[in-house]
Write an enzyme that holds these catalytic residues in place. Structure first.
Site, PDB file in Angstrom:
ATOM      1  N   ILE A  65      -7.905  -0.646  -4.453  1.00  0.00           N
ATOM      2  CA  ILE A  65      -8.415  -1.800  -4.736  1.00  0.00           C
ATOM      3  C   ILE A  65      -8.157  -2.705  -3.385  1.00  0.00           C
ATOM      4  O   ILE A  65      -8.870  -3.354  -3.088  1.00  0.00           O
ATOM      5  CB  ILE A  65      -8.354  -2.109  -6.025  1.00  0.00           C
ATOM      6  CG1 ILE A  65      -8.823  -1.578  -7.043  1.00  0.00           C
ATOM      7  CG2 ILE A  65      -8.651  -3.858  -6.063  1.00  0.00           C
ATOM      8  CD1 ILE A  65      -8.510  -2.100  -8.427  1.00  0.00           C
ATOM      9  N   ASP A 115       8.785  -4.122   3.326  1.00  0.00           N
ATOM     10  CA  ASP A 115       8.941  -3.382   2.113  1.00  0.00           C
ATOM     11  C   ASP A 115       9.258  -3.935   0.986  1.00  0.00           C
ATOM     12  O   ASP A 115      10.210  -4.708   0.624  1.00  0.00           O
ATOM     13  CB  ASP A 115      10.382  -2.260   2.849  1.00  0.00           C
ATOM     14  CG  ASP A 115      10.345  -1.178   1.777  1.00  0.00           C
ATOM     15  OD1 ASP A 115       9.783  -1.343   0.629  1.00  0.00           O
ATOM     16  OD2 ASP A 115      11.318  -0.354   2.142  1.00  0.00           O
ATOM     17  N   LYS A 241       4.321  -6.042 -15.712  1.00  0.00           N
ATOM     18  CA  LYS A 241       3.020  -6.770 -15.675  1.00  0.00           C
ATOM     19  C   LYS A 241       3.219  -8.343 -16.524  1.00  0.00           C
ATOM     20  O   LYS A 241       2.655  -9.046 -16.466  1.00  0.00           O
ATOM     21  CB  LYS A 241       1.900  -5.813 -16.217  1.00  0.00           C
ATOM     22  CG  LYS A 241       1.388  -4.729 -15.201  1.00  0.00           C
ATOM     23  CD  LYS A 241       0.984  -5.512 -13.738  1.00  0.00           C
ATOM     24  CE  LYS A 241       0.822  -4.465 -12.666  1.00  0.00           C
ATOM     25  NZ  LYS A 241       0.247  -5.050 -11.372  1.00  0.00           N
ATOM     26  N   THR A 280      -8.368   4.906  -8.183  1.00  0.00           N
ATOM     27  CA  THR A 280      -7.219   4.655  -7.136  1.00  0.00           C
ATOM     28  C   THR A 280      -6.234   5.594  -7.080  1.00  0.00           C
ATOM     29  O   THR A 280      -5.929   6.466  -8.218  1.00  0.00           O
ATOM     30  CB  THR A 280      -6.558   3.244  -7.374  1.00  0.00           C
ATOM     31  OG1 THR A 280      -5.789   3.243  -8.571  1.00  0.00           O
ATOM     32  CG2 THR A 280      -7.813   2.270  -7.591  1.00  0.00           C
TER      33      THR A 280
END
Length: 371
Positions: A65, A115, A241, A280
């Site tokens: 995405i 990173d 999340k 993905t």
């Protein structure tokens, strides 16, 4: 040719058209597949906006995405700065940027090595960005980077001792934005500034009790928690999340509470995007359990995945809506966007100021200890 076939069918009957009956029997099935595919593809972004002159930082912009977002914004003239773990001399990133420039006819696509598994690397980039005088232009930060430990996978930690899902999906974003906050606040009041987080519905199953309440996993210093004795990849991902969603809303309050020297209102909007399930590399890794057998099953079932999973381009539509829709100029930030519409949060605790403060303080101590 089709006209002659249709005319022959009208004059001589349908039986005169070759294979007409198999075709007619197949039509309802083809129509059904089209409708199912259209349903799972989701909504499209209808906002069109000239992005010339806009400076956009993007994480996770080299695949999935994130790549679709980069291509779409580049096509509209945005200046993209890719934050990538690859060395800037890596043939992959050199060829990738060259391809994007050619495909979008946009030469202002650059990259910086950042990173996300290294807090030191994040600090090195972010401090260099904000040390610029006068403040560098920054219109948008799009956070698409994401990782997930496959089901049955083993716990992995970064070199600084932080669990990988927590680090990449949440703590890296906390660290990056905490340092870049002055750069966002320094933008002129007439500039449309947005911070777009990529989240997903898995946050509904997350658990931050080890942060918001005392527990055996907390260190004596109150900072980084020790890894639990049992590790669930799904729970680790969902918790990261949940933390990201909670932090995003806290970050909007953090920005909004800042009193600008010019007494103008804060112009930075924080938006959370749930792109839905898409084809993905991350989703493929999750569906295949990170194994060769799983990959074989994935390939055998690919027609099903093609039908029910969005393409990366369709998964990017809500991101593009959040980046370009002019309605957010007049709206308050701290909202969730899904299928190009504003949705309500599925959990009330993400808006709890006490939980937000506890998470913020915990994350600050964790960064200090890890660095």
């Amino acid at each position: 040719m089709p006209i002659y076939i249709a005319l022959g069918g009208m004059l001589d009957g349908l039986d005169s058209i070759p294979f007409i009956w198999p075709i007619l029997r197949a039509l309802p099935w083809l129509l059904g597949l089209y409708l199912v595919k259209s349903f799972f593809s989701g909504s499209s972004n209808g906002s069109e906006r000239n992005m010339h002159g806009k400076v956009v930082l993007v994480t996770g912009g080299t695949s999935g995405i994130g790549e679709a977002v980069v291509r779409n914004l580049s096509t509209r003239g945005a200046q993209i700065v890719l934050l990538t773990q690859h060395s800037l001399t890596d043939p992959f990133i050199v060829e990738y940027i060259d391809d994007i420039r050619k495909d979008t006819n946009n030469q202002i696509i650059t990259a910086e090595q950042v990173d996300l598994t290294s807090l030191h690397s994040i600090r090195t980039f972010a401090t260099k960005w904000i040390d610029n005088a006068p403040p560098r232009r920054l219109d948008m930060i799009v956070l698409c980077a994401n990782t997930m430990t496959p089901s049955g996978g083993k716990i992995k930690s970064t070199a600084e001792g932080v669990e990988e899902n927590w680090q990449v999906n949440y703590l890296s974003n906390f660290h990056l934005l905490s340092i870049l906050s002055p750069a966002l606040r320094a933008q002129p009041p007439d500039r449309d500034v947005r911070v777009v987080f990529g989240t997903c519905s898995s946050y509904l199953g997350g658990d931050l009790l080890h942060i918001t309440s005392p527990g055996p996993n907390k260190s004596k210093k109150g900072g980084a928690s020790t890894p639990p004795t049992t590790f669930s990849p799904g729970n680790a991902y969902a918790t990261s999340k949940l933390a990201l969603t909670t932090f995003a809303l806290a970050f909007q309050k953090h920005l909004s509470s800042f009193k600008r020297p010019d007494n103008m209102p804060m112009n930075t909007k924080v938006l959370l995007v749930d792109p839905g399930y898409s084809r993905t590399p991350g989703t493929r890794r999750w569906l295949t359990w990170g194994s060769l057998l799983g990959l074989l099953l994935y390939l055998l079932l690919y027609p099903l995945w093609y039908l029910v999973l969005k393409s990366p381009d369709m998964g990017a539509q809500s991101f593009l809506y959040s980046c370009m829709d002019e309605g957010f100029l007049r709206a308050e930030g701290g909202v969730l966007v899904k299928e190009c519409k504003i949705r309500k949060f599925g959990r009330e605790d993400v808006e709890d100021e006490v939980a937000q403060k506890a998470l913020w303080e915990y994350s600050e101590k964790m960064v200090q200890e890890a660095e």
